[in-house]
Design an enzyme around this catalytic site. Structure first.
Site, PDB file in Angstrom:
ATOM      1  N   ARG A 206      60.631  28.501  13.536  1.00  0.00           N
ATOM      2  CA  ARG A 206      60.980  27.706  12.362  1.00  0.00           C
ATOM      3  C   ARG A 206      60.373  28.378  11.131  1.00  0.00           C
ATOM      4  NH1 ARG A 206      58.073  22.559  12.238  1.00  0.00           N
ATOM      5  NH2 ARG A 206      56.944  23.479  10.491  1.00  0.00           N
ATOM      6  N   HIS A 210      58.750  21.966   8.036  1.00  0.00           N
ATOM      7  CA  HIS A 210      59.594  21.037   8.787  1.00  0.00           C
ATOM      8  C   HIS A 210      60.571  20.341   7.851  1.00  0.00           C
ATOM      9  CE1 HIS A 210      60.922  17.977  11.571  1.00  0.00           C
ATOM     10  NE2 HIS A 210      60.580  17.046  10.693  1.00  0.00           N
ATOM     11  N   TYR A 219      48.865  24.174   9.489  1.00  0.00           N
ATOM     12  CA  TYR A 219      48.728  24.286  10.938  1.00  0.00           C
ATOM     13  C   TYR A 219      49.233  25.624  11.492  1.00  0.00           C
ATOM     14  CZ  TYR A 219      53.528  22.441  10.487  1.00  0.00           C
ATOM     15  OH  TYR A 219      54.831  22.229  10.122  1.00  0.00           O
TER      16      TYR A 219
END
Length: 311
Positions: A206, A210, A219
């Site tokens: 990804r 998000h 993170y």
């Protein structure tokens, strides 16, 4: 909801399908919509929730849908589309056995996070036991929002679950356009010929956050994001492939990007200028026969607007 670094999973698979195949997307399949004919203007209209938007403006942004393109509307809850695709694949098999319609499959897209939902296991088991014409297309992009895959499961990815349930399974490089297309094409042919489901696990990354409310640098490292965004992604790989064969040039790249940028900005400007949907349509498009409690709510809303028109 960006689609960076996952473009090959979308375009590669979409190109291997036909318009007879029923698509059950998650929310990171914009490329599938565009490949099938969903226009930039439709994308912009939906995200601005104007009067031309899919869903009369009551749907959330990026929740596209297109009946004419055989694509079911995106749903917010995770994994709800997976058992639906198992059911649709069963219906398509039964239709074929009756000699009705063209051969087709149902394909559902979901990520590694959705694969951890109970709906995914239920759908896989139903598809396996009922032997449905369903392709389960998993985008294993490494993260379920902020949860990395090494905290989601201890098994060998998602594909192992298909094998455990007796489903023909293949894992491919999700950033290789040709590999994804080949896997999807073969899966479709196998599913139609044998009336059985297939699971495809595409290993990708990804590239973006998000969503616009997420900061993925909290993170994961910026170096990782930079590597996948600049080097090992489908667009960069395909561009190098084409340039080495003399099929594409830097000048063409620059011109094409500028053309697309203008088209996107024009679509956004047009969508923003359009009026909102009529508030009277707020309750439309859900029930064929409107139940009493919805009628009561509709009446209450109309009475309220009539009483306080200035608000």
């Amino acid at each position: 909801m960006t689609n960076y670094v996952e473009e090959a999973t979308q375009i590669g698979s979409a190109a291997a399908l036909t318009l007879d195949d029923v698509v059950f997307p998650q929310y990171r399949e914009l490329g599938v919509f565009l490949w099938r004919g969903y226009t930039l203007q439709q994308v912009a209209d939906t995200n601005f929730s104007n009067h031309r938007a899919h869903g009369n403006g009551v749907q959330m942004p990026v929740h596209y849908g297109a009946k004419d393109l055989n694509i079911q509307t995106v749903s917010s809850p995770l994994a709800t589309q997976i058992p639906q695709a198992a059911g649709a694949g069963h219906a398509l098999k039964l239709r074929s056995l009756r000699g009705e319609g063209n051969d087709a499959v149902a394909i559902t897209y979901f990520g590694d996070g959705s694969a951890s939902e109970g709906d995914a296991f239920v759908a896989l088991n139903f598809a396996a036991t009922l032997e449905t014409r369903t392709i389960f297309f998993v985008r294993n992009n490494g993260f379920a929002i902020s949860t990395p895959v090494n905290e989601q499961y201890r098994g060998d990815g998602v594909g192992a679950r298909g094998v455990a349930m007796g489903i023909r399974t293949i894992r491919v490089d999700g950033n290789d356009l040709f590999a994804v297309h080949k896997a999807t094409s073969d899966a479709r042919a196998y599913s139609i010929e044998n009336n059985k489901p297939v699971l495809i696990e595409c290993m990708t990354y990804r590239g973006g956050h998000h969503s616009t409310s997420d900061d993925s640098t909290r993170y994961r490292s910026k170096d990782d994001i930079e590597y996948w965004s600049q080097y090992d992604n489908p667009i960069a790989r395909m561009r190098r492939f084409m340039e080495r064969r003399g099929w594409w040039t830097e000048a063409e790249e620059t011109e094409y990007r500028e053309e697309q940028r203008k088209e996107v900005l024009a679509a956004l400007k047009d969508a923003e200028a359009q009026p909102r949907p009529a508030y009277t349509k707020l309750f439309d498009g859900v029930f064929e026969d409107e139940p009493w409690h919805i009628s009561e709510q509709r009446t209450a809303m109309l009475d309220h607007v009539e009483k306080y028109p200035q608000d």
